[in-house]
Design a protein around this motif. Structure first.
Motif, short mmCIF file in Angstrom:
data_model
loop_
_atom_site.label_atom_id
_atom_site.label_comp_id
_atom_site.label_asym_id
_atom_site.label_seq_id
_atom_site.Cartn_x
_atom_site.Cartn_y
_atom_site.Cartn_z
N HIS A 44 0.84 -1.31 -0.03
CA HIS A 44 -0.06 -0.09 0.02
C HIS A 44 0.79 1.26 0.00
CE1 HIS A 44 -3.80 -1.79 0.31
NE2 HIS A 44 -3.68 -2.62 1.19
N LEU A 47 2.41 1.61 -3.66
CA LEU A 47 1.50 2.08 -4.77
C LEU A 47 1.14 3.73 -4.53
CD1 LEU A 47 -0.69 -0.91 -5.12
CD2 LEU A 47 1.19 0.01 -6.76
N THR A 183 -4.16 3.35 -3.63
CA THR A 183 -4.06 2.04 -4.09
C THR A 183 -5.05 1.88 -5.18
OG1 THR A 183 -3.01 1.29 -1.97
CG2 THR A 183 -3.70 -0.35 -3.52
N ILE A 184 -6.15 1.93 -4.85
CA ILE A 184 -7.41 1.69 -5.90
C ILE A 184 -7.17 2.49 -6.98
CG2 ILE A 184 -9.77 1.99 -6.27
CD1 ILE A 184 -10.04 1.78 -3.05
N TRP A 186 -4.43 3.83 -8.36
CA TRP A 186 -3.22 3.63 -9.32
C TRP A 186 -3.48 2.48 -10.26
CZ3 TRP A 186 0.55 6.10 -11.01
CH2 TRP A 186 1.59 5.37 -11.67
N ILE A 187 -4.23 1.40 -9.45
CA ILE A 187 -4.51 0.27 -10.14
C ILE A 187 -5.72 0.54 -11.39
CG2 ILE A 187 -6.14 -2.01 -9.96
CD1 ILE A 187 -4.99 -2.26 -7.09
N ILE A 188 -6.44 1.39 -11.13
CA ILE A 188 -7.61 1.78 -12.24
C ILE A 188 -6.63 2.54 -13.27
CG2 ILE A 188 -9.26 3.54 -12.68
CD1 ILE A 188 -10.47 3.12 -9.70
N MET A 190 -3.31 2.28 -14.10
CA MET A 190 -2.63 1.27 -14.81
C MET A 190 -3.31 0.38 -15.69
SD MET A 190 0.62 1.98 -14.07
CE MET A 190 1.45 0.47 -14.63
N GLY A 191 -4.56 0.15 -15.26
CA GLY A 191 -5.44 -0.91 -16.20
C GLY A 191 -6.08 0.05 -17.25
N SER A 334 -8.25 9.15 -11.38
CA SER A 334 -7.64 8.36 -10.21
C SER A 334 -6.04 9.15 -9.97
CB SER A 334 -7.62 7.08 -10.53
OG SER A 334 -8.88 6.51 -10.44
#
Length: 478
Positions: A44, A47, A183-184, A186-188, A190-191, A334
């Motif tokens: 956590h 990220l 964290t949420i 960054w994942i969004i 990158m995806g 994000s």
């Protein structure tokens, strides 16, 4: 924008607010609010660090660099990798044990330990001013996305929309809300880049053949950048890893030294090459699309003036179908909010801990509700500042430069000297910060096209050394 995209985007914004309110009732003290109870994991933290450092300003700024100069713009984030790894090796092992023992909440408290509380007070003011500007740059980045996506929305209205969302969930949720949403987010992001933006953009413009035919050859080279530009990026970005309040908060929030160092190494790799080349590539695709006339219908025909930082959001608006536009817009928001929230928390921590608590009679501000109110007020000031600026990367780098020129030398003094002088630290902060600020405001043409920050750091160093060794000499003579 289609109603489906709008619904997706609104759901995303509501979800971020929900995270903030979820943690609102779980923060019992300033320790929880500002450093997450000092028990966060490397995943956590890592990220959150990269989301904060790269975030929206660099995402939009990288798109602008890709639009203007191509792949060589990626070197800007290489300096982020250097800064992260140097900080992991040199800074974290020294500051973490002291911070944990003394329960520090802010970066200036570390300076108070090595110097005195007056040094910490001045550092608190410098950090506060820098992070208010940095928060504004992120809000402005979000506003540019809104403006490009919703032409009927003015830039000032977009700033208000973006600012209110980020400020509210940060103020109510504290650092835990910030780190978990980072964290949420960054994942969004990158995806969105890997599975939507880059593949669809590449295909839409016609692939490699279209790119090579459309942009100047230098755009596909890593040498299309001057040494002075590289040096200016280095002298501005690497030092922030040693003076950034957002980064100290995450060091203090880590479980132990090993956790913090691991998080920093992970963050460096995400910065360069991963995020660097993805952000630059999309900016490059936007330049190809602009030259191909993709933006002509919305008022930007080839050859007409266009803000380079608008190229990327306009490109995504043009190529993405219903549904995916909402997802991609959420991805970039994000990135933006992951930096805005962290910078706002940093500024709030500086004001409540380093400034208010310095003066007698303000201990009552240690209650968490005052921290939340102060965060809201500082956020409002950042929104007002954002309405008066137009260039994201410029505002962000100015904020970096002001903090670095004022704070870097005193920090190096704590790392390299056994007994650094508090008077030397004060002189370095005042002279360094003011030098950079004056050069930026007056827009003086500087020798060799060097950044104002270089001269600010040089002035800070000279001031520190003069006072440090003059004081030492007086002590010996006495």
């Amino acid at each position: 924008m289609h109603i489906i995209d709008l619904v997706i985007f609104i759901v995303y914004l509501v979800a971020m607010l929900g995270v903030g309110f979820y943690f609102m009732g779980r923060n019992k003290s300033k320790d929880d609010y500002y450093v997450g109870g000092r028990n966060m994991s490397a995943g956590h933290i890592g990220l959150s660090v990269v989301a904060t450092d790269v975030g929206g300003g660099f995402s939009i700024g990288l798109g602008g660099l890709g639009f203007m100069m191509g792949l060589s713009g990626s070197w800007m984030l290489f300096t982020g990798l250097l800064g992260a790894w140097l900080s992991a090796v040199l800074l974290i092992p020294k500051v973490y044990p002291i911070a944990k023992e003394n329960k520090f909440l802010t970066f200036p408290q570390s300076l108070a330990h090595h110097y005195n509380t007056k040094v910490a007070l001045i550092a608190g003011f410098i950090s506060l001013i820098g992070y208010v500007g940095f928060t504004s740059s992120q809000i402005l980045a979000g506003a540019k996305l809104v403006e490009a996506t919703f032409p009927s929305v003015s830039i000032n209205m977009a700033v208000l929309i973006m600012g209110v969302i980020a400020v509210v969930y940060t103020a109510v949720g504290g650092i835990k809300a910030v780190i978990y949403t980072d964290t949420i987010q960054w994942i969004i992001l990158m995806g969105g880049l890997i599975f939507i933006g880059i593949p669809m953009g590449y295909v839409y413009i016609g692939g490699w053949e279209a790119i090579s035919k459309t942009v100047p050859s230098g755009f596909m080279s890593l040498t299309n950048v001057s040494f002075v530009q590289l040096f200016n990026w280095f002298i501005t970005i690497v030092p922030i890893w040693f003076v950034g309040m957002t980064l100290y908060q995450r060091i203090f929030a880590s479980r132990d030294v090993k956790t913090a160092k691991k998080a920093w190494f992970v963050a460096g790799l995400f910065e360069w090459p991963i995020m660097a080349f993805m952000g630059i590539a999309l900016g490059l695709f936007a330049r190809v699309g602009y030259e191909q006339g993709l933006f002509e219908a919305i008022g930007y025909a080839p050859g007409t003036h266009i803000d380079p930082e608008l190229g990327l959001p306009l490109f995504l608006r043009t190529i993405l179908p219903v549904g995916l536009m909402g997802l991609m817009l959420s991805a970039y928001f994000s990135a933006i909010m992951s930096t805005a929230d962290s910078c706002l928390m940093a500024a709030s921590g500086n004001f409540t801990t380093d400034i208010l608590e310095y003066f007698k009679g303000t201990r009552k501000f240690g209650h968490i509700k005052y921290s939340q109110i102060i965060t809201l007020v500082i956020g409002a000031l950042a929104i007002i500042l954002a309405t008066n600026m137009r260039n994201v990367l410029e505002l962000m780098l100015y904020s970096y430069a002001f903090m670095v020129s004022g704070l870097l030398v005193p920090v190096l003094g704590t790392l390299l000297l056994k007994k650094p002088s508090a008077k030397a630290a004060v002189a370095a902060m005042i002279v360094g910060g003011l030098t950079t600020l004056v050069l930026i405001i007056t827009q003086v043409k500087l020798p060799f096209a060097l950044d104002a920050n270089f001269f600010g750091i040089a002035a800070s160093f000279v001031s520190f050394m003069l006072v440090q060794y003059t004081s030492k000499l007086k002590g010996v003579m006495a």
